[in-house]
Design an enzyme around this catalytic site. Structure first.
Site, PDB file in Angstrom:
ATOM      1  N   TRP A  49      24.427  74.599  -1.412  1.00  0.00           N
ATOM      2  CA  TRP A  49      23.452  75.281  -0.545  1.00  0.00           C
ATOM      3  C   TRP A  49      22.017  75.062  -0.993  1.00  0.00           C
ATOM      4  O   TRP A  49      21.072  75.225  -0.217  1.00  0.00           O
ATOM      5  CB  TRP A  49      23.773  76.774  -0.418  1.00  0.00           C
ATOM      6  CG  TRP A  49      23.513  77.616  -1.641  1.00  0.00           C
ATOM      7  CD1 TRP A  49      24.092  77.484  -2.857  1.00  0.00           C
ATOM      8  CD2 TRP A  49      22.610  78.727  -1.751  1.00  0.00           C
ATOM      9  NE1 TRP A  49      23.621  78.436  -3.723  1.00  0.00           N
ATOM     10  CE2 TRP A  49      22.717  79.228  -3.068  1.00  0.00           C
ATOM     11  CE3 TRP A  49      21.732  79.361  -0.873  1.00  0.00           C
ATOM     12  CZ2 TRP A  49      21.969  80.315  -3.531  1.00  0.00           C
ATOM     13  CZ3 TRP A  49      21.009  80.451  -1.338  1.00  0.00           C
ATOM     14  CH2 TRP A  49      21.116  80.916  -2.645  1.00  0.00           C
TER      15      TRP A  49
ATOM     16  N   GLU B 198      26.165  85.531  -8.334  1.00  0.00           N
ATOM     17  CA  GLU B 198      27.591  85.254  -8.542  1.00  0.00           C
ATOM     18  C   GLU B 198      28.243  86.137  -9.600  1.00  0.00           C
ATOM     19  O   GLU B 198      29.334  85.848 -10.070  1.00  0.00           O
ATOM     20  CB  GLU B 198      27.775  83.763  -8.880  1.00  0.00           C
ATOM     21  CG  GLU B 198      27.483  82.897  -7.668  1.00  0.00           C
ATOM     22  CD  GLU B 198      27.358  81.412  -7.989  1.00  0.00           C
ATOM     23  OE1 GLU B 198      27.318  81.062  -9.178  1.00  0.00           O
ATOM     24  OE2 GLU B 198      27.289  80.612  -7.038  1.00  0.00           O
TER      25      GLU B 198
ATOM     26  N   LYS C 216      22.831  87.700 -11.601  1.00  0.00           N
ATOM     27  CA  LYS C 216      22.627  86.363 -12.152  1.00  0.00           C
ATOM     28  C   LYS C 216      21.357  85.725 -11.621  1.00  0.00           C
ATOM     29  O   LYS C 216      20.711  84.946 -12.303  1.00  0.00           O
ATOM     30  CB  LYS C 216      23.833  85.497 -11.757  1.00  0.00           C
ATOM     31  CG  LYS C 216      23.837  84.111 -12.366  1.00  0.00           C
ATOM     32  CD  LYS C 216      25.030  83.302 -11.861  1.00  0.00           C
ATOM     33  CE  LYS C 216      25.004  81.875 -12.347  1.00  0.00           C
ATOM     34  NZ  LYS C 216      26.004  81.037 -11.668  1.00  0.00           N
ATOM     35  N   GLN C 217      21.030  86.017 -10.377  1.00  0.00           N
ATOM     36  CA  GLN C 217      19.910  85.292  -9.779  1.00  0.00           C
ATOM     37  C   GLN C 217      19.399  86.009  -8.547  1.00  0.00           C
ATOM     38  O   GLN C 217      19.909  87.054  -8.158  1.00  0.00           O
ATOM     39  CB  GLN C 217      20.352  83.888  -9.412  1.00  0.00           C
ATOM     40  CG  GLN C 217      21.303  83.842  -8.229  1.00  0.00           C
ATOM     41  CD  GLN C 217      21.741  82.415  -7.948  1.00  0.00           C
ATOM     42  OE1 GLN C 217      22.390  81.798  -8.783  1.00  0.00           O
ATOM     43  NE2 GLN C 217      21.413  81.889  -6.808  1.00  0.00           N
TER      44      GLN C 217
END
Lengths: 744, 744
Positions: free
Chosen positions: A339, A479, A591-592
């Site tokens: 992506w 994630e 995580k992000q």
């Protein structure tokens, strides 16, 4: 030494002045060159123990068990070895008296100068240079000059195509044919063991500067090479040139004929002409894609490096490939298309090289069948793009990955890791907005949007109790949390995708009613469908608190264990390892960028208060240092939009230098493409606050204090627009702004 | 032509008189040579498109993902190429005017004669020969003679070690070092990418028969080779010799030093001496292991071939390896050690080469820790041997295997496929009975038996309702039925194992009470344990119908769909494919000997009526043609014991020629070791009815009518016994019998 300093200071040069074998592979990654057709890691022509010479060709994937497919390392075209009075030159032998390496981003040229004393005591000055021509995708050119410093004697060059290349322990190639028509040129024709692709590399070898050059050919199995031997006198320079032509069965049915006849063309042209054409092409490219930051040389060069690495990994001439997740610099996710291709990497191209962005979108169009098949498999309609795609368009994410030998970790994500499809829709709209390319939309773009909208509407469920549409059992961009419901990013992007599809379809109905009718037939767009779309647009749930402005990442996120990253500092490992699989899923640590990714991509949809509230909530809970490489640039972008310029700059510099300084510690494997692309977005959309408006564009700069001026170019509806922003005062918003528009 | 006919007719020769590229790989398998240390497929020295040159060294496994480990194809020592007046000899080029290939089983020599006309029209006679010395495990010798038929000109040989070898798409090796001390010898030192093993091959190259031989060395990366160029006159013969020495880090800490210094020894000896030593060693081996069948040349030669292939895959000098499931001829089950090692392959060696059988048993002793670890993992005690073992002794069966790319088939067998452990106990007892090797038993054998018995007793469960011990959730030898209860083979072998362990322990207690005490301490053999063993021996359930003599394969087998193989004939695919996964498990059709395997291994336990009843029931339900390669020889064995000699002979010939005629259709991959070993057992235990008695042995021949006489040798308690059986009349039992015993 003066020259060296210039390189170190040049805004166009990435250089090193000493050789450190302990970072051999990481620097191979940094010094990757290429032209979008191929990428060549910065390995030395003559080899070095423990190196990882890798040449990748866009779209050349091979079938492999378990991980389904991987981009294959092709037979090494770099191979060029010297023997100084019979002694083989290699930097781990003899004495390295002087060394420097420079990547010239201006024209993609990698040079290396070496003073080397052989074990027998002969000293020689060597100068290597190489580039993959941006003007000719099939051509790589290499040059090596040798000058004896303290001896006269013989120098032998050996130049060939080395077939025995390994891709993480796997062989992909078997020999088909090889030869040398004339003792100076060689070719190696290979095929994948699986039969997937064939490849031929042909190389011409010429040595100048000596009277008595003797060429010979060695028909070594799977490694055809020519040798050139000559006597050289002290102080005189002998120069070897190697021109390589490469074709695969992706390019033509007869790669051997193509490579060999193209080699003739290349040789007739000659090294200097090839170089000047390359340079001219690079000038064109930089004319559009360069950014200049005055007042911050480090940032200026680092941003240019990020752009450079994206430029040499882009589909310049091929609409059946897209941006591989590790550029063409190494493996990781088998270098599939993820992506990041749309959300991180396409923006630079949409804004500065729209033809390339169009190619990447056409890749999605050409692989629609794979996406439709995947949607069907999971009981959905429309197009569900693969989480990991290759040239086939089929889903290539492994269902299991080996952890330790003998232990397989299942990847249960494929069914619920679905948000990537929205990124494709996002990029289509960005492309259309910037280019106004109605032809593309008429033929391909609207169909892409419609198929994406059909997917989202089939994947949404009606919650009768709450009277709203929901999307359940997903993984958002973060994630660390699986199988969650109503991920804000996913729901909002889905709703937005359907909105855009609805609008684009209306446009098509108005402008090209026949096309619209055909499309509606083909995609079963009934009145009921379109009504359902309207319902979903109106009633899609996304958890937004109108008082605080906070968006909840997914249902129940705010009730999870509320810990901050700061509580775990200092650390040198990712939070996933600190918390463990279980702890990770029960904590608010992420995580992000997830909500923040939404804020970044659709920033015009959220007011500054909302951006700030969410940034302030999520930043202290995000593993910005050891989580995903995608996080730092997008936090930088949103922080800059909130006016938190110091924080933004910190995230930004972390992103901009991530690969140059190997900040993630895994640089030996490959570049982090998402970070390269995110860094560009942080500068343009973050610090400069660039955005399209009804009648053009606007900027809303929040520049770091020490930046004096930033200038860049943007392609708007076929016109080249030069933009320069002067940072005139202490307040970042206090900027002067100038603009030039040039006809396309 | 006379000579050719002799080869075709010789009982010691396997030969082919024409070259058929369509069976290239299958014939590579057939013409495998070796010496137990290494196996070399019958590929051509100069290569051929699509060939699979493979050299394997016993115990040299490398780690691989998914399938855990595999025997690695090592750098090719065969590489020997000729250029006739500059044209490279390869049989797919020019014209092949004459061709023959002969495997001489008498001394393991593979020869090939070729008359070839080059594309330019030069005709040459070539004669190749090669062998891996049985007298020197580290030595391979190759010779090639060339005689110009119709021209005088130059001939160039190229001889080297070719590093770029692939094992089903995987690379295992990276270069460490290479070189040529003297332009005639080369060495290549490599290490596994995983670091597991290192390997060095060193080769000496000499060309005789021409005055002006010019040697040169080419230091080609990962492929060091020497060239020898000479002028040859019409009718004169030039001969190249290549002597290869190989050592791995399994043999010594310094494989390069070892290989290179051993090469000196080998070269001093010279080709002829190496050959004569090899021949002498083969004479010794055949003196014990040969079988002669008079009156049936085809059977005579085929049986010899089966023995030959077992002999060259056996651990002659190494007690840390055993019999790999595909011999050293190719891959399949990654060439791990499976239960066939003991049940099929060890018998030939127990009876004729007990030193080798001992080595294979010692492999199990040395890997006891892995077996103990596995037992513990599954909640058991004692030793549970890996279903697929390698040099480490750990379980190496893959948990998943790739079916099509992207699809993984789980192998859920590891927990319930347990019967293999009983085979180890069976082989220990066979070995002891034949050899009387009390030293082995005292130090290792009893411990093996005890650990096996402990495993079985911990794996057995008491059924209070039925008042019996049971073993539930297993897979028997027939792999068409999973998760079954009370598999007769498993239960009976377990009970028998415990019986033997009990008896062996009593022997140890009597003969070596101190040793016995230590063992009981070490293995926690309490009174209660031993009492439990007695209970299990007495009360282990095995479904035997005393009226019919029938044993039910497992609980409920007789109630399954009662179909016969005949209903599906003719067919060309396995019954598993015909019936499908589900149908297979609901039907009485079986893949291979299960109850019949029990009848074969413990034939002395069952009366002829029982053997016959079970044979007659199971044979029509067993996929003897397309199921397991193990089935035909063991059905032959049991059929012969029942006096069904014609049927026995049919199964037997199918087994004996399975690999020679590629009857399974997968010959290109590797030999079928279980069938090789089973064929030997069918002859000796089946047709000859050979068995041990209290005071020696007996035979009970049921020979095929046309067999005139069969003679073989057996090692009984250190004595060589010559046995010959004359088939004097129409009735197969009407045989004369002669015997000679020779001191060891």
């Amino acid at each position: 030494m003066k020259e060296r300093k210039e390189h170190l200071e040049s805004p166009w040069h990435i250089s090193e002045n000493s050789f450190n074998p302990s970072v051999l592979r990481a620097q191979e990654t940094v010094f990757t060159t290429g032209n979008g057709y191929c990428g060549v890691r910065g390995s030395f022509e003559e080899g070095y123990p423990g190196d990882n010479p890798t040449t990748m060709i866009a779209g050349v994937y091979d079938k492999v068990p378990l991980e389904n497919s991987e981009m294959a390392n092709v037979p090494n075209p770099l191979y060029l070895v010297l023997y100084i009075n019979g002694e083989r030159f290699r930097m781990d032998r003899g004495e390295l008296l002087d060394y420097s390496r420079i990547l010239n981003m201006k024209n993609g040229m990698l040079t290396r100068t070496v003073r080397w004393r052989s074990p027998e005591g002969d000293t020689v000055d060597l100068a290597f240079e190489r580039f993959a021509s941006l003007a000719d995708p099939h051509c790589i050119a290499i040059k090596c000059s040798a000058t004896p410093v303290d001896f006269s004697g013989t120098i032998e060059f050996r130049s060939g195509i080395y077939g025995y290349m390994v891709t993480e322990g796997r062989c992909h190639w078997r020999p088909c044919d090889q030869g040398s028509p004339d003792r100076q040129s060689v070719y190696l024709h290979t095929a994948m063991l699986s039969g997937e692709f064939e490849l031929c590399e042909a190389a011409q070898f010429t040595v100048d500067g000596a009277q008595d050059v003797v060429y010979d050919y060695c028909d070594c199995d799977f490694f055809p090479f020519t040798t050139a031997r000559a006597s050289v006198r002290k102080g005189e320079t002998i120069t070897a040139q190697k021109l390589v032509s490469t074709f695969t069965s992706r390019d033509t049915a007869g790669p051997q004929e193509a490579a060999r006849s193209h080699l003739s063309v290349v040789c007739t042209k000659g090294y200097d002409k090839i170089l000047s054409e390359n340079n001219a092409r690079w000038d064109q490219v930089w004319d559009r894609s360069n950014i200049t930051i005055e007042g911050d040389d480090e940032a200026d060069r680092a941003v240019r490096y990020n752009i450079f690495q994206l430029l040499i990994a882009a589909p310049w001439n091929d609409e059946k490939v897209s941006f591989a997740v590790k550029t063409l610099s190494g493996l990781g996710y088998r270098n599939h298309v993820l992506w990041e291709a749309e959300t991180c990497m396409s923006s630079l191209f949409i804004c500065t090289q729209p033809e390339v962005a169009r190619n990447a979108l056409m890749y999605r169009y050409h692989t629609l069948d794979g996406a439709r098949k995947k949607a069907k498999k999971y009981g959905c309609k429309g197009a569900m793009f693969p989480w990991e795609g290759d040239h086939t368009g089929d889903e290539k994410i492994p269902s299991m990955v080996p952890h330790h030998y003998g232990e397989l970790i299942p990847i249960p994500f494929v069914k619920c890791q679905i948000h990537n499809t929205s990124g494709v829709g996002w990029a289509v709209m960005q492309y259309w907005n910037y280019t106004g390319d109605d032809d593309f939309m008429r033929e391909y773009g609207v169909e892409l949007l419609v198929e994406i909208a059909r997917f989202w509407s089939s994947r949404s469920t009606w919650n009768e109790h709450e009277k709203r549409y929901e999307i359940i059992d997903v993984i958002g961009p973060d994630e660390y949390h699986w199988h969650v419901n109503n991920n804000t990013y996913t729901n909002y992007m889905a709703k937005w995708n359907i909105e855009q599809a609805r609008a684009a379809l209306s446009w098509l109905e108005k402008e090209f009613p026949e096309k619209a009718e055909q499309l509606k037939q083909r995609c079963e767009l009934t009145k009921a469908t379109l009504q359902q779309w309207n319902d979903i647009i109106a009633l899609m749930y996304w958890p937004y608190n109108t008082v605080t402005g906070l968006m909840e990442q997914f249902d129940g996120y705010f009730s999870m264990k509320n810990t901050l990253i700061a509580e775990y500092e200092p650390r040198s490992i990712p939070m996933s390892v600190v918390l463990g699989l279980d702890g990770m899923q029960k904590s608010q640590i992420i995580k992000q960028a997830d909500v923040i990714m939404l804020c970044a991509l659709l920033k015009e949809r959220f007011d500054p208060k909302t951006l700030r509230a969410n940034y302030e909530y999520y930043a202290p809970r995000t593993d910005l240092t050891h989580g995903s490489a995608m996080a730092p640039p997008f936090y930088a972008l949103v922080a800059a939009r909130c006016g938190k310029v110091d924080e933004a700059y910190r995230h930004f510099m972390h992103a901009a230098r991530m690969d140059l300084d190997d900040l993630k510690g895994d640089g030996e494997k490959a570049l982090h493409a998402s970070c390269l692309g995110g860094t560009w977005q942080a500068v343009i959309f973050g610090f400069c606050g660039f955005q399209l408006t009804e009648d053009g564009y606007s900027t809303d700069p929040n520049l770091p204090k020490h930046w004096k001026r930033i200038s860049f170019t943007c392609m708007l509806r076929g016109k080249k627009v030069r933009i320069a922003i002067d940072n005139t005062g202490m307040h970042s918003r206090n900027c002067k702004h100038s603009q030039t528009t040039i006809g396309a």
